[in-house]
Write a protein that holds these residues in place. Structure first.
Motif, mmCIF file in Angstrom:
data_model
loop_
_atom_site.group_PDB
_atom_site.id
_atom_site.type_symbol
_atom_site.label_atom_id
_atom_site.label_comp_id
_atom_site.label_asym_id
_atom_site.label_seq_id
_atom_site.Cartn_x
_atom_site.Cartn_y
_atom_site.Cartn_z
ATOM 1 N N VAL A 1 0.820 -1.213 0.000
ATOM 2 C CA VAL A 1 0.000 0.000 0.000
ATOM 3 C C VAL A 1 0.854 1.263 0.000
ATOM 4 O O VAL A 1 0.346 2.358 -0.262
ATOM 5 C CB VAL A 1 -0.991 0.020 1.183
ATOM 6 C CG1 VAL A 1 -1.932 -1.168 1.107
ATOM 7 C CG2 VAL A 1 -0.276 0.053 2.522
ATOM 8 N N LEU A 2 2.147 1.107 0.268
ATOM 9 C CA LEU A 2 3.057 2.251 0.183
ATOM 10 C C LEU A 2 3.765 2.337 -1.169
ATOM 11 O O LEU A 2 4.500 3.287 -1.424
ATOM 12 C CB LEU A 2 4.111 2.166 1.295
ATOM 13 C CG LEU A 2 3.617 2.484 2.713
ATOM 14 C CD1 LEU A 2 4.680 2.090 3.734
ATOM 15 C CD2 LEU A 2 3.247 3.954 2.845
ATOM 16 N N GLY A 3 3.558 1.333 -2.011
ATOM 17 C CA GLY A 3 4.210 1.334 -3.315
ATOM 18 C C GLY A 3 5.671 0.962 -3.248
ATOM 19 O O GLY A 3 6.457 1.353 -4.128
ATOM 20 N N ARG B 1 -2.021 6.453 5.158
ATOM 21 C CA ARG B 1 -2.482 5.190 4.578
ATOM 22 C C ARG B 1 -2.602 4.068 5.609
ATOM 23 O O ARG B 1 -2.737 2.911 5.243
ATOM 24 C CB ARG B 1 -1.545 4.751 3.450
ATOM 25 C CG ARG B 1 -1.514 5.736 2.297
ATOM 26 C CD ARG B 1 -0.669 5.239 1.133
ATOM 27 N NE ARG B 1 -0.636 6.236 0.075
ATOM 28 C CZ ARG B 1 -0.038 6.080 -1.111
ATOM 29 N NH1 ARG B 1 0.588 4.925 -1.369
ATOM 30 N NH2 ARG B 1 -0.043 7.037 -2.017
ATOM 31 N N ARG B 2 -2.586 4.415 6.889
ATOM 32 C CA ARG B 2 -2.695 3.370 7.906
ATOM 33 C C ARG B 2 -4.014 2.597 7.753
ATOM 34 O O ARG B 2 -4.056 1.386 7.881
ATOM 35 C CB ARG B 2 -2.597 3.991 9.299
ATOM 36 C CG ARG B 2 -2.881 3.020 10.449
ATOM 37 C CD ARG B 2 -1.743 2.064 10.685
ATOM 38 N NE ARG B 2 -0.635 2.693 11.358
ATOM 39 C CZ ARG B 2 0.126 2.106 12.279
ATOM 40 N NH1 ARG B 2 -0.115 0.858 12.639
ATOM 41 N NH2 ARG B 2 1.152 2.711 12.813
ATOM 42 N N HIS B 3 -5.117 3.312 7.456
ATOM 43 C CA HIS B 3 -6.400 2.602 7.329
ATOM 44 C C HIS B 3 -6.422 1.741 6.063
ATOM 45 O O HIS B 3 -7.101 0.723 6.020
ATOM 46 C CB HIS B 3 -7.573 3.579 7.369
ATOM 47 C CG HIS B 3 -7.632 4.559 6.235
ATOM 48 N ND1 HIS B 3 -6.658 5.498 5.998
ATOM 49 C CD2 HIS B 3 -8.573 4.743 5.266
ATOM 50 C CE1 HIS B 3 -6.982 6.227 4.940
ATOM 51 N NE2 HIS B 3 -8.134 5.791 4.477
ATOM 52 N N GLY C 1 -2.711 -3.560 -9.513
ATOM 53 C CA GLY C 1 -3.366 -4.749 -8.992
ATOM 54 C C GLY C 1 -3.657 -4.665 -7.508
ATOM 55 O O GLY C 1 -4.581 -5.306 -7.012
ATOM 56 N N VAL C 2 -2.868 -3.900 -6.772
ATOM 57 C CA VAL C 2 -3.133 -3.680 -5.350
ATOM 58 C C VAL C 2 -4.335 -2.769 -5.191
ATOM 59 O O VAL C 2 -5.211 -2.994 -4.342
ATOM 60 C CB VAL C 2 -1.900 -3.072 -4.657
ATOM 61 C CG1 VAL C 2 -2.233 -2.647 -3.222
ATOM 62 C CG2 VAL C 2 -0.754 -4.061 -4.657
ATOM 63 N N LEU C 3 -4.395 -1.741 -6.015
ATOM 64 C CA LEU C 3 -5.518 -0.804 -5.944
ATOM 65 C C LEU C 3 -6.822 -1.488 -6.310
ATOM 66 O O LEU C 3 -7.838 -1.330 -5.627
ATOM 67 C CB LEU C 3 -5.254 0.379 -6.877
ATOM 68 C CG LEU C 3 -6.250 1.536 -6.799
ATOM 69 C CD1 LEU C 3 -6.349 2.072 -5.380
ATOM 70 C CD2 LEU C 3 -5.841 2.639 -7.766
#
Length: 400
Positions: A119-121, A186-188, A333-335
């Motif tokens: 989620v952080l790329g 982006r913690r949530h 793909g993560v998004l």
């Protein structure tokens, strides 16, 4: 499994203790009794149906405890150790929860540095992530150790160092990743992805329809495939054999398309491990006969005929998703994986919320994707409506 013969990684950067007796586990855990600990599992189950831990590593900076999964059938002290007052940091947690649970170990609080990286790329491979975030370089040949026999005893110095290296840096890595998640807001995102990852790890994904090419078989062939797959599954569980070791998926498809007439014919279909197959061939051949007599298995479809316009809408949704992912610096793909976007077309949503619900986006994904996806959908659908007829060469599209 193979024995690793390359020079071992250095052990002087941290101490390692190997424990293979129940009465020594509690004492060993005291040396790693921090608020945040790294945890990993080395498995030796490539030929088995059930996942099992050959080695469980628990580590903090400077020290690692190696718990012998070969001689310790259960690890109650470790289960108590990983209680609510301690965070267990794993990397790619979905690989480790099942073998840990088989030892009676269910951590109360977990963190996953691979999910945080996604989620952080950032790179999701542990070696690349440690190098980029902490400047730590793992020197061991990862591929070689992944092929190693982790039930081999005694462990070589190289195997012990490799196993320890996977966990001693995890607490520091998680602290840095947690800070970055908070700084990026982006913690949530991470928490929702972690919850979904843990839930997936507890679900069985084994199903006969997942055999590659099963969707293209005729209904009568699918009935045979299902019967033989289910018998292979029963035998694999009963004897703890990896299903593909008993009868490979490629052979299953061959049996479904051209059913053997005798047990020896079935055995000859397999080019490997025939001695193992012979022991169970009669049961598998009986399944072939059941499949030939069973009702045909219809193909699973969405009931929707795709037009060229539908495909243009799908492409528009994918482009919109990718543009947002690029802006956020995360993998597309993560998004949102591509495949679920088909459901937005078959469901004919009336607004952005309905579109995101059809695609089964999590709240954080909806938060960042909804406006772009809806705008792309409305524009593409307006261009496509009335412009195309359904493709007559495709009766119905397979279910996503």
């Amino acid at each position: 499994m193979s024995r690793v013969t390359e020079p071992p990684a250095a052990l002087d950067a941290f101490s390692v203790r190997f424990v293979d007796r129940d009465e020594e586990v509690a004492d060993g855990l005291r040396a790693v009794a921090a608020d945040v600990v790294g945890v990993d599992v080395e498995r030796a189950d490539a030929d088995s149906y059930f996942r099992r831990a050959a080695l469980v590593q628990v580590g903090v900076a400077g020290h690692c405890l190696l718990l012998d999964g070969v001689t310790l059938p259960a690890m109650p002290d470790l289960d108590a150790f990983l209680g609510p007052d301690r965070v267990a940091v794993l990397h790619a947690i979905e690989n480790d929860l099942e073998p840990l649970a088989a030892k009676g170990v269910v951590p109360d609080r977990v963190a996953d540095t691979a999910v945080a990286a996604a989620v952080l790329g950032l790179p999701t491979g542990l070696g690349s992530l440690l190098d980029e975030v902490l400047g730590v370089q793992l020197t061991a040949d990862k591929e070689a150790y992944q092929r190693a026999d982790w039930e081999e005893r005694p462990l070589s110095d190289g195997m012990a160092a490799y196993a320890a290296g996977d966990v001693v840096h995890l607490p520091a890595l998680w602290r840095e990743m947690a800070d970055r998640l908070d700084a990026a807001g982006r913690r949530h995102w991470y928490e929702q992805e972690l919850t979904a990852t843990v839930a997936r790890a507890g679900e069985s994904t084994r199903d006969w329809t997942r055999v590659k090419g099963s969707g293209r078989l005729a209904p009568e062939q699918r009935a045979v495939l299902r019967a033989v797959w289910e018998e292979r599954e029963r035998l694999a569980q009963e004897h703890d054999i990896a299903p593909n070791r008993l009868l490979h998926d490629d052979v299953l498809r061959s049996i479904a398309t051209e059913p053997p007439r005798t047990v020896p014919q079935l055995v000859r279909r397999s080019q490997r491990r025939r001695n193992l197959l012979r022991r169970h061939a009669a049961d598998l051949f009986a399944a072939v006969e059941r499949g030939l007599e069973a009702a045909p298995e219809p193909r699973e479809t969405s009931g929707h005929r795709w037009s060229d316009g539908d495909r243009r809408v799908f492409d528009a949704l994918r482009r919109a998703r990718t543009e947002v992912a690029d802006e956020l610096g995360v993998d597309a793909g993560v998004l949102c994986p591509s495949k679920p976007l088909w459901r937005a077309i078959t469901g004919q949503p009336q607004d952005a919320a309905e579109l995101c619900a059809l695609v089964e986006l999590r709240p954080w994904q909806t938060e960042v994707l909804a406006p772009s996806l809806w705008d792309a959908y409305v524009r593409a659908r307006a261009d496509a409506d009335g412009a195309d007829e359904p493709d007559p060469s495709v009766d119905e599209a397979p279910l996503p």
